[in-house]
Scaffold this motif. Sequence first.
Motif, PDB file in Angstrom:
ATOM      1  N   SER A  94       9.111  -3.831   5.122  1.00  0.00           N
ATOM      2  CA  SER A  94       8.810  -3.312   3.792  1.00  0.00           C
ATOM      3  C   SER A  94       9.533  -2.000   3.538  1.00  0.00           C
ATOM      4  CB  SER A  94       7.302  -3.125   3.624  1.00  0.00           C
ATOM      5  OG  SER A  94       6.629  -4.371   3.676  1.00  0.00           O
ATOM      6  N   SER A 122       2.292  -3.209   0.593  1.00  0.00           N
ATOM      7  CA  SER A 122       2.465  -1.779   0.849  1.00  0.00           C
ATOM      8  C   SER A 122       3.527  -1.139  -0.034  1.00  0.00           C
ATOM      9  CB  SER A 122       2.829  -1.557   2.321  1.00  0.00           C
ATOM     10  OG  SER A 122       4.032  -2.248   2.650  1.00  0.00           O
ATOM     11  N   LYS A 125       2.506   1.903  -2.558  1.00  0.00           N
ATOM     12  CA  LYS A 125       2.236   3.165  -1.865  1.00  0.00           C
ATOM     13  C   LYS A 125       3.527   3.803  -1.374  1.00  0.00           C
ATOM     14  CE  LYS A 125      -0.391   5.283   1.918  1.00  0.00           C
ATOM     15  NZ  LYS A 125      -0.866   6.377   1.049  1.00  0.00           N
ATOM     16  N   THR A 126       4.447   2.982  -0.894  1.00  0.00           N
ATOM     17  CA  THR A 126       5.713   3.513  -0.387  1.00  0.00           C
ATOM     18  C   THR A 126       6.499   4.214  -1.491  1.00  0.00           C
ATOM     19  OG1 THR A 126       5.785   1.723   1.246  1.00  0.00           O
ATOM     20  CG2 THR A 126       7.828   2.907   0.849  1.00  0.00           C
ATOM     21  N   ASN A 155      -1.515  -5.254  -5.223  1.00  0.00           N
ATOM     22  CA  ASN A 155      -2.273  -4.006  -5.270  1.00  0.00           C
ATOM     23  C   ASN A 155      -2.231  -3.340  -6.642  1.00  0.00           C
ATOM     24  OD1 ASN A 155      -3.387  -4.013  -2.756  1.00  0.00           O
ATOM     25  ND2 ASN A 155      -2.375  -2.147  -2.043  1.00  0.00           N
ATOM     26  N   CYS A 295       7.373   7.657   3.511  1.00  0.00           N
ATOM     27  CA  CYS A 295       6.643   6.435   3.152  1.00  0.00           C
ATOM     28  C   CYS A 295       5.176   6.738   2.888  1.00  0.00           C
ATOM     29  CB  CYS A 295       6.775   5.397   4.265  1.00  0.00           C
ATOM     30  SG  CYS A 295       8.402   4.651   4.420  1.00  0.00           S
ATOM     31  N   ASP A 296       4.580   7.547   3.763  1.00  0.00           N
ATOM     32  CA  ASP A 296       3.166   7.896   3.600  1.00  0.00           C
ATOM     33  C   ASP A 296       2.931   8.706   2.320  1.00  0.00           C
ATOM     34  OD1 ASP A 296       2.504   6.605   5.925  1.00  0.00           O
ATOM     35  OD2 ASP A 296       2.543   8.409   7.167  1.00  0.00           O
TER      36      ASP A 296
END
Length: 320
Positions: A94, A122, A125-126, A155, A295-296
């Motif tokens: 991802s 994900s 969020k990334t 999401n 990424c976080d």
Amino acid sequence: MMMFNLKFLVKEFFIMSCSSCSSNNTNPNNCNNDCASCGDTSCASRETQQESSCSHDCSSCSEHCAPPKVGQNQYSNIRHLIGVVSGKGGVGKSMVTCSMAAAMAKLGYKTAVLDADITGPSVPKTFGITQRARGSEKGLLPSESKGGVKVMSLNLIARNETDPVVWRGPVIAGVVKQFWTDVYWGDVDYMFVDMPPGTGDVPLTVFQSLPVDTIIVVTSPQDLVSMIVTKALNMAKLMDIPVLGLVENFSYFQCPDCGKRHDIFGKSHIDKVAAENEVKVLAQLPMDPAVAAACDAGKIEDVVSDQLLAVGKKLADLLP
């Protein structure tokens, strides 16, 4: 205004894939009622041609009677579709998908990501996307990153991003197709499909139903991963999908103090795997704490590597 939500997607999937299938009524003995994995909209004609042998389970069939491709949203204009796959999870697929989309955007192209990893989405969020998907008369509207990358993910529809997706394969595959047919993407030069790991329902659905131009296979240095990646490459060969090349993630770690290179996951075998499968090595990406932190924090667009920019240029030359 037409409103779209998760119930609409699932309801429409069941209407399309089950109640209208002629095999449900005319071929109860041979049909396994798994219409999503079959995709045949003319079961009666196939029964005539293969009456004695066809089980209508395309996922286990070796015949080359592929179902027709599903048309994109009528208001969209998607020029090129690139799948990003991996043989197993945990290799940073991802992250590579999002980085490639960001790289193409930095090169001046209109890009998008279709998050087909339904049970583990994900991508939003990334990219730091918090705006939920909205509905319009033309279809479901994707959200956009700060860099202009369009994204559609479960999401962005689900009530809570931590809600589990407890669905069987045919339902998941149906939603992936509707992300293609029911989303108003507008003009897109390069769309990347972030697929779940492995060679199951979703990759099969994407390869059979969507007009995939090429795929990028993401791997890491371990011997086990290399073996599983070969399975992914063999699936692409079986489905007649061209392979752009391999991206090895977590290839090495370079000490920021002394500059020494450390092979955390062992010595790379990617050149051997590429040679055996007659594909190219596109990039070998290091383990970089800055990328993980980005990424976080939803700032993947700020840390696009020169290697992936080079891959983007190759992609643009291959698919102008």
